[in-house]
Write a protein that holds these residues in place. Structure first.
Motif, PDB file in Angstrom:
ATOM      1  N   GLU A   1       0.813  -1.213   0.000  1.00  0.00           N
ATOM      2  CA  GLU A   1       0.000   0.000   0.000  1.00  0.00           C
ATOM      3  C   GLU A   1       0.848   1.266   0.000  1.00  0.00           C
ATOM      4  OE1 GLU A   1      -4.145  -0.779   2.232  1.00  0.00           O
ATOM      5  OE2 GLU A   1      -2.391  -0.833   3.536  1.00  0.00           O
ATOM      6  N   LEU A   2       0.200   2.330  -0.456  1.00  0.00           N
ATOM      7  CA  LEU A   2       0.787   3.657  -0.489  1.00  0.00           C
ATOM      8  C   LEU A   2      -0.252   4.639   0.028  1.00  0.00           C
ATOM      9  CD1 LEU A   2       3.187   5.407  -1.591  1.00  0.00           C
ATOM     10  CD2 LEU A   2       1.878   5.576  -3.712  1.00  0.00           C
ATOM     11  N   MET A   3       0.162   5.578   0.879  1.00  0.00           N
ATOM     12  CA  MET A   3      -0.750   6.615   1.342  1.00  0.00           C
ATOM     13  C   MET A   3      -0.858   7.651   0.227  1.00  0.00           C
ATOM     14  SD  MET A   3      -0.646   9.097   4.707  1.00  0.00           S
ATOM     15  CE  MET A   3      -0.628   7.736   5.861  1.00  0.00           C
ATOM     16  N   THR A   4      -2.060   7.864  -0.274  1.00  0.00           N
ATOM     17  CA  THR A   4      -2.237   8.762  -1.409  1.00  0.00           C
ATOM     18  C   THR A   4      -2.948  10.061  -1.051  1.00  0.00           C
ATOM     19  OG1 THR A   4      -4.298   7.649  -2.020  1.00  0.00           O
ATOM     20  CG2 THR A   4      -2.250   6.877  -3.078  1.00  0.00           C
ATOM     21  N   GLU A   5      -3.640  10.104   0.071  1.00  0.00           N
ATOM     22  CA  GLU A   5      -4.358  11.317   0.461  1.00  0.00           C
ATOM     23  C   GLU A   5      -4.364  11.468   1.969  1.00  0.00           C
ATOM     24  OE1 GLU A   5      -8.301  12.038  -1.313  1.00  0.00           O
ATOM     25  OE2 GLU A   5      -7.866  10.299  -2.586  1.00  0.00           O
ATOM     26  N   VAL A   6      -4.351  12.715   2.392  1.00  0.00           N
ATOM     27  CA  VAL A   6      -4.546  13.094   3.788  1.00  0.00           C
ATOM     28  C   VAL A   6      -5.558  14.234   3.749  1.00  0.00           C
ATOM     29  CG1 VAL A   6      -3.479  14.000   5.881  1.00  0.00           C
ATOM     30  CG2 VAL A   6      -2.148  12.528   4.338  1.00  0.00           C
ATOM     31  N   PHE A   7      -6.597  14.128   4.533  1.00  0.00           N
ATOM     32  CA  PHE A   7      -7.593  15.197   4.520  1.00  0.00           C
ATOM     33  C   PHE A   7      -8.226  15.365   5.893  1.00  0.00           C
ATOM     34  CE2 PHE A   7      -9.828  11.328   3.369  1.00  0.00           C
ATOM     35  CZ  PHE A   7     -11.023  11.404   4.060  1.00  0.00           C
ATOM     36  N   PHE A   8      -8.752  16.565   6.124  1.00  0.00           N
ATOM     37  CA  PHE A   8      -9.468  16.874   7.358  1.00  0.00           C
ATOM     38  C   PHE A   8     -10.507  17.936   7.035  1.00  0.00           C
ATOM     39  CE2 PHE A   8      -5.556  19.320   7.192  1.00  0.00           C
ATOM     40  CZ  PHE A   8      -5.985  20.626   7.363  1.00  0.00           C
ATOM     41  N   THR A   9     -11.480  18.066   7.896  1.00  0.00           N
ATOM     42  CA  THR A   9     -12.520  19.064   7.710  1.00  0.00           C
ATOM     43  C   THR A   9     -11.915  20.450   7.939  1.00  0.00           C
ATOM     44  OG1 THR A   9     -14.187  17.517   8.496  1.00  0.00           O
ATOM     45  CG2 THR A   9     -14.794  19.844   8.500  1.00  0.00           C
ATOM     46  N   GLU A  10     -12.184  21.341   7.003  1.00  0.00           N
ATOM     47  CA  GLU A  10     -11.662  22.697   7.125  1.00  0.00           C
ATOM     48  C   GLU A  10     -12.286  23.372   8.343  1.00  0.00           C
ATOM     49  OE1 GLU A  10     -11.427  26.878   4.599  1.00  0.00           O
ATOM     50  OE2 GLU A  10     -12.292  25.101   3.659  1.00  0.00           O
ATOM     51  N   PRO A  11     -11.448  23.927   9.220  1.00  0.00           N
ATOM     52  CA  PRO A  11     -11.999  24.617  10.387  1.00  0.00           C
ATOM     53  C   PRO A  11     -12.889  25.786   9.965  1.00  0.00           C
ATOM     54  CG  PRO A  11      -9.637  24.238  10.646  1.00  0.00           C
ATOM     55  CD  PRO A  11      -9.993  23.890   9.229  1.00  0.00           C
ATOM     56  N   ASP A  12     -13.996  25.957  10.673  1.00  0.00           N
ATOM     57  CA  ASP A  12     -14.907  27.059  10.356  1.00  0.00           C
ATOM     58  C   ASP A  12     -14.493  28.333  11.089  1.00  0.00           C
ATOM     59  OD1 ASP A  12     -15.783  26.837  13.000  1.00  0.00           O
ATOM     60  OD2 ASP A  12     -17.580  25.721  12.467  1.00  0.00           O
ATOM     61  N   ALA A  13     -15.290  29.371  10.959  1.00  0.00           N
ATOM     62  CA  ALA A  13     -14.956  30.671  11.547  1.00  0.00           C
ATOM     63  C   ALA A  13     -14.938  30.648  13.075  1.00  0.00           C
ATOM     64  CB  ALA A  13     -15.953  31.726  11.056  1.00  0.00           C
ATOM     65  N   HIS A  14     -15.535  29.632  13.687  1.00  0.00           N
ATOM     66  CA  HIS A  14     -15.568  29.519  15.148  1.00  0.00           C
ATOM     67  C   HIS A  14     -14.509  28.559  15.674  1.00  0.00           C
ATOM     68  CE1 HIS A  14     -19.182  31.901  15.857  1.00  0.00           C
ATOM     69  NE2 HIS A  14     -19.687  31.349  14.759  1.00  0.00           N
ATOM     70  N   THR A  15     -13.575  28.170  14.828  1.00  0.00           N
ATOM     71  CA  THR A  15     -12.544  27.212  15.220  1.00  0.00           C
ATOM     72  C   THR A  15     -11.163  27.821  15.032  1.00  0.00           C
ATOM     73  OG1 THR A  15     -13.958  25.363  14.587  1.00  0.00           O
ATOM     74  CG2 THR A  15     -11.615  24.905  14.780  1.00  0.00           C
ATOM     75  N   ALA A  16     -10.348  27.654  16.055  1.00  0.00           N
ATOM     76  CA  ALA A  16      -8.955  28.101  15.995  1.00  0.00           C
ATOM     77  C   ALA A  16      -8.053  26.877  16.080  1.00  0.00           C
ATOM     78  CB  ALA A  16      -8.648  29.057  17.140  1.00  0.00           C
ATOM     79  N   THR A  17      -6.940  26.924  15.371  1.00  0.00           N
ATOM     80  CA  THR A  17      -5.958  25.836  15.422  1.00  0.00           C
ATOM     81  C   THR A  17      -4.584  26.435  15.688  1.00  0.00           C
ATOM     82  OG1 THR A  17      -5.496  25.906  13.051  1.00  0.00           O
ATOM     83  CG2 THR A  17      -7.260  24.439  13.775  1.00  0.00           C
ATOM     84  N   ALA A  18      -3.722  25.628  16.298  1.00  0.00           N
ATOM     85  CA  ALA A  18      -2.354  26.078  16.564  1.00  0.00           C
ATOM     86  C   ALA A  18      -1.455  24.859  16.691  1.00  0.00           C
ATOM     87  CB  ALA A  18      -2.300  26.900  17.841  1.00  0.00           C
ATOM     88  N   PHE A  19      -0.191  25.047  16.339  1.00  0.00           N
ATOM     89  CA  PHE A  19       0.824  24.024  16.555  1.00  0.00           C
ATOM     90  C   PHE A  19       2.109  24.725  16.943  1.00  0.00           C
ATOM     91  CE2 PHE A  19       4.300  21.216  15.396  1.00  0.00           C
ATOM     92  CZ  PHE A  19       3.900  20.040  16.021  1.00  0.00           C
ATOM     93  N   TYR A  20       2.761  24.228  17.974  1.00  0.00           N
ATOM     94  CA  TYR A  20       4.015  24.794  18.429  1.00  0.00           C
ATOM     95  C   TYR A  20       5.015  23.675  18.615  1.00  0.00           C
ATOM     96  CZ  TYR A  20       7.383  27.540  21.054  1.00  0.00           C
ATOM     97  OH  TYR A  20       8.526  28.168  21.464  1.00  0.00           O
TER      98      TYR A  20
END
Length: 182
Positions: A68-87
């Motif tokens: 097997e090969l990983m061909t796609e990675v996807f997630f639901t786009e955050p809406d206007a009421h959602t914040a994301t962060a990575f540090y």
């Protein structure tokens, strides 16, 4: 991580497929509740990234089979009421492998009350660590910096409890996790 040549040729699928403890992409994508598509000559299958990471594939690191090969990675786009962060905490500014990675996804309603939250720590265990008690503490309350800071001792304690058998890093990581999420 890597020099420009690797960063320009590497893919998020490759980063996730290696399932490295220090993989920044792994912690970030788990925080976003990502899914992956795996393909082989026999067809394709889709699964949540957390299930992929817990799989018993050919090398026992993930659910990827040898054909097997990983061909796609996807997630639901955050809406206007959602914040994301990575540090990322690392020992150098460039070509640095993470010491701790911290991911957060938080959704609120119109009144600012937390309706969904994901707090994940990378490099703290085999796979990104979910700070479940901290998430539960915040859920259903009005979001504030003070509320988020109340979760820091919970994160500290969980890292301490899970890493007692690794005394060489536990004291550093239990304190550092608070800095990453602060």
């Amino acid at each position: 991580v890597g020099p420009p040549q690797i960063r320009n040729l590497g893919t998020i699928g490759g980063n996730l497929s290696t399932a490295s403890v220090a993989g920044d992409g792994v912690a970030a994508m788990v925080t976003l509740d990502a899914s992956v598509v795996l393909r082989s000559k026999d067809g394709e299958r889709t699964m949540k990234l957390v299930d992929f990471l817990n799989g018993e594939g050919y090398d026992k690191r993930n659910a990827l089979q040898s054909d097997e090969l990983m061909t796609e990675v996807f997630f639901t786009e955050p809406d206007a009421h959602t914040a994301t962060a990575f540090y990322k905490l690392a020992k150098r500014k460039s070509l640095a492998i993470s010491v701790i990675g911290g991911g957060m996804r938080c959704s609120v309603d119109d009144a600012g009350v937390v309706t969904a939250i994901s707090l994940r720590g990378g490099c703290l265990g085999r796979y990104p660590l979910q700070f479940k008690a901290a998430e539960e503490h915040v859920l259903g309350k009005k979001l504030s910096l003070e509320l988020l800071r109340e979760t820091l001792p919970m994160m500290h304690d969980l890292v301490l409890d899970l890493n007692r058998n690794r005394p060489w890093s536990v004291f550093y990581k239990k304190e550092s996790v608070q800095g990453v999420f602060n």
